[in-house]
Design a protein around this motif. Structure first.
Motif, mmCIF file in Angstrom:
data_model
loop_
_atom_site.group_PDB
_atom_site.id
_atom_site.type_symbol
_atom_site.label_atom_id
_atom_site.label_comp_id
_atom_site.label_asym_id
_atom_site.label_seq_id
_atom_site.Cartn_x
_atom_site.Cartn_y
_atom_site.Cartn_z
ATOM 1 N N MET A 222 0.833 -1.210 0.000
ATOM 2 C CA MET A 222 0.000 0.000 0.000
ATOM 3 C C MET A 222 0.865 1.257 0.000
ATOM 4 O O MET A 222 0.581 2.221 -0.713
ATOM 5 C CB MET A 222 -0.938 0.008 1.214
ATOM 6 C CG MET A 222 -2.064 -0.995 1.126
ATOM 7 S SD MET A 222 -3.185 -0.715 -0.252
ATOM 8 C CE MET A 222 -3.904 0.838 0.203
ATOM 9 N N ALA A 223 1.931 1.239 0.801
ATOM 10 C CA ALA A 223 2.811 2.407 0.879
ATOM 11 C C ALA A 223 3.512 2.654 -0.454
ATOM 12 O O ALA A 223 3.534 3.791 -0.952
ATOM 13 C CB ALA A 223 3.832 2.211 1.996
ATOM 14 N N VAL A 224 4.071 1.610 -1.034
ATOM 15 C CA VAL A 224 4.821 1.772 -2.290
ATOM 16 C C VAL A 224 3.903 2.249 -3.410
ATOM 17 O O VAL A 224 4.195 3.232 -4.102
ATOM 18 C CB VAL A 224 5.526 0.452 -2.674
ATOM 19 C CG1 VAL A 224 6.036 0.495 -4.107
ATOM 20 C CG2 VAL A 224 6.660 0.160 -1.711
ATOM 21 N N PHE A 225 2.775 1.569 -3.591
ATOM 22 C CA PHE A 225 1.878 1.949 -4.686
ATOM 23 C C PHE A 225 1.183 3.282 -4.424
ATOM 24 O O PHE A 225 1.031 4.099 -5.328
ATOM 25 C CB PHE A 225 0.842 0.850 -4.940
ATOM 26 C CG PHE A 225 1.411 -0.359 -5.610
ATOM 27 C CD1 PHE A 225 1.856 -0.303 -6.920
ATOM 28 C CD2 PHE A 225 1.500 -1.565 -4.934
ATOM 29 C CE1 PHE A 225 2.378 -1.419 -7.551
ATOM 30 C CE2 PHE A 225 2.017 -2.688 -5.559
ATOM 31 C CZ PHE A 225 2.468 -2.608 -6.864
ATOM 32 N N GLY A 226 0.768 3.516 -3.190
ATOM 33 C CA GLY A 226 0.102 4.786 -2.857
ATOM 34 C C GLY A 226 1.033 5.976 -2.991
ATOM 35 O O GLY A 226 0.681 7.002 -3.585
ATOM 36 N N LEU A 227 2.239 5.846 -2.436
ATOM 37 C CA LEU A 227 3.204 6.951 -2.534
ATOM 38 C C LEU A 227 3.705 7.126 -3.966
ATOM 39 O O LEU A 227 3.949 8.251 -4.401
ATOM 40 C CB LEU A 227 4.367 6.720 -1.577
ATOM 41 C CG LEU A 227 4.014 6.829 -0.095
ATOM 42 C CD1 LEU A 227 5.207 6.432 0.765
ATOM 43 C CD2 LEU A 227 3.535 8.224 0.250
ATOM 44 N N GLY A 228 3.840 6.018 -4.685
ATOM 45 C CA GLY A 228 4.216 6.124 -6.104
ATOM 46 C C GLY A 228 3.156 6.868 -6.899
ATOM 47 O O GLY A 228 3.463 7.716 -7.740
ATOM 48 N N GLY A 229 1.893 6.579 -6.625
ATOM 49 C CA GLY A 229 0.810 7.296 -7.291
ATOM 50 C C GLY A 229 0.784 8.764 -6.921
ATOM 51 O O GLY A 229 0.563 9.632 -7.774
ATOM 52 N N HIS A 230 1.048 9.055 -5.652
ATOM 53 C CA HIS A 230 1.101 10.450 -5.204
ATOM 54 C C HIS A 230 2.238 11.193 -5.903
ATOM 55 O O HIS A 230 2.080 12.354 -6.319
ATOM 56 C CB HIS A 230 1.266 10.498 -3.683
ATOM 57 C CG HIS A 230 1.301 11.869 -3.129
ATOM 58 N ND1 HIS A 230 0.180 12.678 -3.101
ATOM 59 C CD2 HIS A 230 2.307 12.583 -2.576
ATOM 60 C CE1 HIS A 230 0.511 13.840 -2.561
ATOM 61 N NE2 HIS A 230 1.790 13.801 -2.238
ATOM 62 N N TRP A 231 3.379 10.536 -6.038
ATOM 63 C CA TRP A 231 4.512 11.153 -6.730
ATOM 64 C C TRP A 231 4.165 11.423 -8.196
ATOM 65 O O TRP A 231 4.478 12.499 -8.730
ATOM 66 C CB TRP A 231 5.730 10.235 -6.626
ATOM 67 C CG TRP A 231 6.923 10.758 -7.363
ATOM 68 C CD1 TRP A 231 7.759 11.759 -6.981
ATOM 69 C CD2 TRP A 231 7.390 10.311 -8.635
ATOM 70 N NE1 TRP A 231 8.720 11.958 -7.922
ATOM 71 C CE2 TRP A 231 8.516 11.081 -8.967
ATOM 72 C CE3 TRP A 231 6.958 9.333 -9.516
ATOM 73 C CZ2 TRP A 231 9.226 10.893 -10.147
ATOM 74 C CZ3 TRP A 231 7.659 9.149 -10.693
ATOM 75 C CH2 TRP A 231 8.785 9.930 -11.001
ATOM 76 N N LEU A 232 3.516 10.452 -8.849
ATOM 77 C CA LEU A 232 3.120 10.657 -10.250
ATOM 78 C C LEU A 232 2.097 11.780 -10.384
ATOM 79 O O LEU A 232 2.123 12.532 -11.369
ATOM 80 C CB LEU A 232 2.554 9.358 -10.839
ATOM 81 C CG LEU A 232 3.569 8.264 -11.153
ATOM 82 C CD1 LEU A 232 2.858 6.983 -11.552
ATOM 83 C CD2 LEU A 232 4.528 8.717 -12.247
ATOM 84 N N ASP A 233 1.194 11.916 -9.400
ATOM 85 C CA ASP A 233 0.241 13.029 -9.422
ATOM 86 C C ASP A 233 0.961 14.367 -9.417
ATOM 87 O O ASP A 233 0.600 15.287 -10.147
ATOM 88 C CB ASP A 233 -0.700 12.968 -8.216
ATOM 89 C CG ASP A 233 -1.817 11.974 -8.403
ATOM 90 O OD1 ASP A 233 -2.142 11.632 -9.544
ATOM 91 O OD2 ASP A 233 -2.377 11.537 -7.371
ATOM 92 N N GLY A 234 1.986 14.476 -8.591
ATOM 93 C CA GLY A 234 2.754 15.718 -8.521
ATOM 94 C C GLY A 234 3.523 15.979 -9.802
ATOM 95 O O GLY A 234 3.630 17.122 -10.258
ATOM 96 N N LYS A 235 4.043 14.930 -10.391
ATOM 97 C CA LYS A 235 4.847 15.083 -11.603
ATOM 98 C C LYS A 235 3.996 15.464 -12.812
ATOM 99 O O LYS A 235 4.392 16.290 -13.623
ATOM 100 C CB LYS A 235 5.598 13.778 -11.876
ATOM 101 C CG LYS A 235 6.530 13.854 -13.054
ATOM 102 C CD LYS A 235 7.382 12.622 -13.188
ATOM 103 C CE LYS A 235 8.301 12.799 -14.376
ATOM 104 N NZ LYS A 235 9.316 11.772 -14.451
#
Length: 91
Positions: A32-45
């Motif tokens: 959950m942490a890896v996929f959730g934070l990865g998605g959050h990072w992609l949202d910012g990018k």
């Protein structure tokens, strides 16, 4: 002597079950942490605010379900082996 009485065997079995549950919980939380934070990072990018975070959370849940499925299969296999050994000893 380890496992010399019923209480030691029960304690070992309980520790094994707790260890398995902790392993599942850790895998689920990490996914959950890896996929959730990865998605959050992609949202910012890419400036797509909730889209990739939601996709990441969905993938994290899917990964958690996969880990749970593996745990169920492993537990069933161990149960079947225990039953087979028990019946083999009765013969």
């Amino acid at each position: 002597m380890i496992g010399s009485n019923k209480e030691d065997g029960d304690s070992f079995e309980e520790r094994r079950k707790i260890s398995t549950a902790m392993g599942f919980g850790t895998s689920f939380a990490a996914g959950m942490a890896v996929f959730g934070l990865g998605g959050h990072w992609l949202d910012g990018k890419y400036d797509k605010e909730p889209l990739f975070t939601l996709i990441g959370i969905g993938l994290g849940l899917f990964y958690g379900a996969y880990e749970l499925w593996k745990l169920i299969l492993m537990t069933n296999r161990q149960h079947d082996e225990t039953e087979h050994d028990r019946h083999k000893g009765e013969e």
